[in-house]
Design a protein around this motif. Structure first.
Motif, PDB file in Angstrom:
ATOM      1  N   GLU A 124     -25.326 -24.283   6.500  1.00 32.33           N
ATOM      2  CA  GLU A 124     -24.101 -23.481   6.517  1.00 32.33           C
ATOM      3  C   GLU A 124     -24.429 -21.990   6.504  1.00 32.33           C
ATOM      4  O   GLU A 124     -23.792 -21.195   7.208  1.00 32.33           O
ATOM      5  N   LEU A 125     -25.428 -21.606   5.695  1.00 32.09           N
ATOM      6  CA  LEU A 125     -25.842 -20.200   5.656  1.00 32.09           C
ATOM      7  C   LEU A 125     -26.359 -19.762   7.024  1.00 32.09           C
ATOM      8  O   LEU A 125     -26.018 -18.668   7.511  1.00 32.09           O
ATOM      9  N   ALA A 126     -27.155 -20.618   7.666  1.00 20.25           N
ATOM     10  CA  ALA A 126     -27.683 -20.289   8.995  1.00 20.25           C
ATOM     11  C   ALA A 126     -26.560 -20.170  10.015  1.00 20.25           C
ATOM     12  O   ALA A 126     -26.578 -19.275  10.875  1.00 20.25           O
ATOM     13  N   VAL A 127     -25.557 -21.063   9.925  1.00 23.33           N
ATOM     14  CA  VAL A 127     -24.412 -21.003  10.840  1.00 23.33           C
ATOM     15  C   VAL A 127     -23.650 -19.696  10.656  1.00 23.33           C
ATOM     16  O   VAL A 127     -23.269 -19.038  11.636  1.00 23.33           O
ATOM     17  N   CYS A 128     -23.422 -19.303   9.394  1.00 28.33           N
ATOM     18  CA  CYS A 128     -22.693 -18.058   9.116  1.00 28.33           C
ATOM     19  C   CYS A 128     -23.430 -16.850   9.680  1.00 28.33           C
ATOM     20  O   CYS A 128     -22.828 -15.975  10.316  1.00 28.33           O
ATOM     21  N   TRP A 129     -24.741 -16.800   9.465  1.00 25.70           N
ATOM     22  CA  TRP A 129     -25.506 -15.664   9.972  1.00 25.70           C
ATOM     23  C   TRP A 129     -25.660 -15.725  11.486  1.00 25.70           C
ATOM     24  O   TRP A 129     -25.813 -14.689  12.141  1.00 25.70           O
TER      25      TRP A 129
ATOM     26  N   TYR B 117     -20.631 -27.946   3.477  1.00 27.37           N
ATOM     27  CA  TYR B 117     -20.308 -28.263   2.084  1.00 27.37           C
ATOM     28  C   TYR B 117     -19.313 -27.277   1.482  1.00 27.37           C
ATOM     29  O   TYR B 117     -18.227 -27.658   1.043  1.00 27.37           O
ATOM     30  N   VAL B 118     -19.643 -25.998   1.484  1.00 28.63           N
ATOM     31  CA  VAL B 118     -18.777 -25.003   0.830  1.00 28.63           C
ATOM     32  C   VAL B 118     -17.505 -24.783   1.643  1.00 28.63           C
ATOM     33  O   VAL B 118     -16.387 -24.954   1.146  1.00 28.63           O
ATOM     34  N   TRP B 119     -17.651 -24.393   2.915  1.00 28.19           N
ATOM     35  CA  TRP B 119     -16.477 -24.137   3.753  1.00 28.19           C
ATOM     36  C   TRP B 119     -15.666 -25.419   3.924  1.00 28.19           C
ATOM     37  O   TRP B 119     -14.435 -25.408   3.843  1.00 28.19           O
ATOM     38  N   GLY B 120     -16.361 -26.550   4.147  1.00 27.59           N
ATOM     39  CA  GLY B 120     -15.671 -27.814   4.371  1.00 27.59           C
ATOM     40  C   GLY B 120     -14.839 -28.244   3.174  1.00 27.59           C
ATOM     41  O   GLY B 120     -13.700 -28.703   3.331  1.00 27.59           O
TER      42      GLY B 120
ATOM     43  N   LEU C 121     -15.884 -16.829   5.450  1.00 26.05           N
ATOM     44  CA  LEU C 121     -17.134 -17.590   5.354  1.00 26.05           C
ATOM     45  C   LEU C 121     -17.739 -17.321   3.975  1.00 26.05           C
ATOM     46  O   LEU C 121     -18.567 -16.414   3.822  1.00 26.05           O
ATOM     47  N   PRO C 122     -17.336 -18.077   2.958  1.00 36.99           N
ATOM     48  CA  PRO C 122     -17.760 -17.784   1.585  1.00 36.99           C
ATOM     49  C   PRO C 122     -19.275 -17.718   1.388  1.00 36.99           C
ATOM     50  O   PRO C 122     -19.762 -16.879   0.638  1.00 36.99           O
TER      51      PRO C 122
END
Length: 435
Positions: free
Chosen positions: A148-153, A216-219, A403-404
């Motif tokens: 998720e972090l990689a997707v956000c960046w 996980y977080v966004w979902g 995007l938390p």
């Protein structure tokens, strides 16, 4: 003069953000760009893997489905029956799914001899392994957060890349819409990076955004918002990784199922001719109705029915059109993300996007290698009196809220830079933080 200076500052800030976003993303984007295209062809790959269990040669009528299920349960001591796949050809091996603990196991049962031709945990099937790498990196919740972090960046990388690409002093479309091939290696790789980026950016953003419901977080945040928007509980058609699926299986407990009407239920299911693959699931604990569900990758074609085993009547039916608008929007996005919404063209676009992302990663590494200084990382250095423009600050805040994981990472990186990195001269200079 002041406005021109701010434009230069903004450009270098975007450039630095683009550089660091690429630094975070590139290894993971390569992994996602390899596993993603494989998963696009899930129906074809699974059909090829299972082909030897289809159209089996035998004479006479198959054994009752009840006997096939009991053979599967016997082969896995301590298991309970979960579901059976509805096959149109009775000469196909029966695909029986049993549950032991919080694990689902798929068994291929010969229709005549009741021999177990193959036994495999659902999560060990090839496409499930690819899915796990793609979504969790085989690291569970931690891996989900990293992806998720990689997707956000990656979203930041694409947005900043578009800003850097945007034509300012236009002197032709060479280097913007097609690469210049006769101006040396540096210009060639720069143009490849820019031109490929502009052609795949929209598709890449679409894939990144439609992948967020699985994170996980966004979902989970989206699941909470979705629950608030619905006055009654609604079943979610996607999950946040293997941990959620195992939790649901464990919560079901041990359920005893009457299998005496299974053959009649399967005949009823075949007559309905739903889009494959179709599964017939045993009644939930305390219930009597069987669940018949089409799990086709083209989610707008999915159908779920509840069937009375005594009367063999469809008691309820839910089509895609019956879902809430938000769920339909997510369903379209997921189907397109998985390459199943509009057939081979959808798969082709997914493959081209993945190849484009890999080309961006390779060209970025080549450009950095060609230009890297001997004593520094090579990030664009800060300019004196560099300040964040109000508009850019607002964009960052909005993205951090939407995007938390990105927002949290920005706070962590900001504090780390302010409290530690800028106070160590060698590290500060190597990272390009010194004005």
């Amino acid at each position: 003069m002041e406005k021109a200076k701010q434009k230069i500052i903004d450009y270098r800030m975007f450039w630095r953000w683009h550089f660091y976003a690429g630094l975070v993303c590139i290894p993971f984007i390569i992994i996602l760009s390899i596993t993603g295209p494989i998963y696009l062809f899930k129906p074809q790959i699974e059909a090829a893997i299972d082909a030897k269990y289809d159209h089996l040669a035998f004479s006479g009528a198959p054994q009752p489905a009840e006997a096939m299920v009991k053979a599967a349960i016997t082969a896995v001591p301590g298991s309970r029956f979960k579901a059976i796949e509805v096959r149109l050809d009775v000469h196909d091996a029966a695909r029986v799914i049993v549950v032991k603990g919080d694990d689902k196991i798929r068994l291929y049962v010969h229709p005549i001899s009741l021999k177990i031709l193959k036994q495999v945990p659902e999560e060990a099937r090839f496409m499930e392994v690819i899915k796990t790498i793609h979504g969790e990196l085989f690291a569970g919740r931690f891996g989900q957060v990293i992806v998720e972090l990689a997707v956000c960046w990656a979203i930041i990388m694409i947005l900043t890349g578009l800003y850097l690409w945007w034509p300012r002093d236009i002197k032709g479309i060479a280097g913007l819409l097609y690469p210049r091939l006769d101006m040396g290696k540096r210009v060639f790789w720069r143009d490849i990076h820019a031109v490929v980026g502009i052609y795949v950016s929209a598709l890449a953003l679409f894939l990144l955004l439609t992948g967020l419901p699985w994170t996980y977080v966004w979902g989970n945040a989206f699941k909470s918002v979705r629950a608030l928007a619905s006055p009654v509980p609604v079943t979610q058609a996607w999950s946040q990784g293997r941990a959620d699926e195992k939790k649901m299986l464990k919560a079901e407990g041990t359920v005893s199922t009457d299998l005496s009407r299974l053959d009649a239920l399967l005949d009823t299911a075949r007559a309905l001719n739903l889009p494959a693959p179709v599964t017939l699931s045993a009644p939930a604990k305390g219930a009597t109705l069987w669940k018949l569900a089409s799990d086709t990758g083209n989610r707008p074609q999915r159908v779920t029915m509840m069937i009375d085993p005594t009367m063999l009547e469809v008691i309820s039916r839910e089509d895609f059109a019956d879902k809430k608008p938000l769920d339909r929007a997510v369903g379209y996005g997921i189907a397109a993300h998985e390459g199943q919404l509009f057939g081979p063209l959808n798969q082709a676009l997914g493959v081209l996007t993945a190849l484009g992302l890999m080309a961006l990663c390779v060209s970025a590494v080549v450009m950095w290698w060609q230009r890297r200084p001997a004593d520094r990382l090579g990030a664009p250095q800060r300019l004196p009196d560099e300040k964040l423009a109000p508009g850019l600050a607002l964009i960052i805040i909005v993205l951090g809220i939407f995007l938390p994981v990105l927002g949290i990472s920005l706070i962590v990186v900001g504090l780390l830079e302010w409290l530690v990195l800028r106070r160590i001269p060698t590290v500060r200079d190597w990272l390009g933080l010194k004005p």
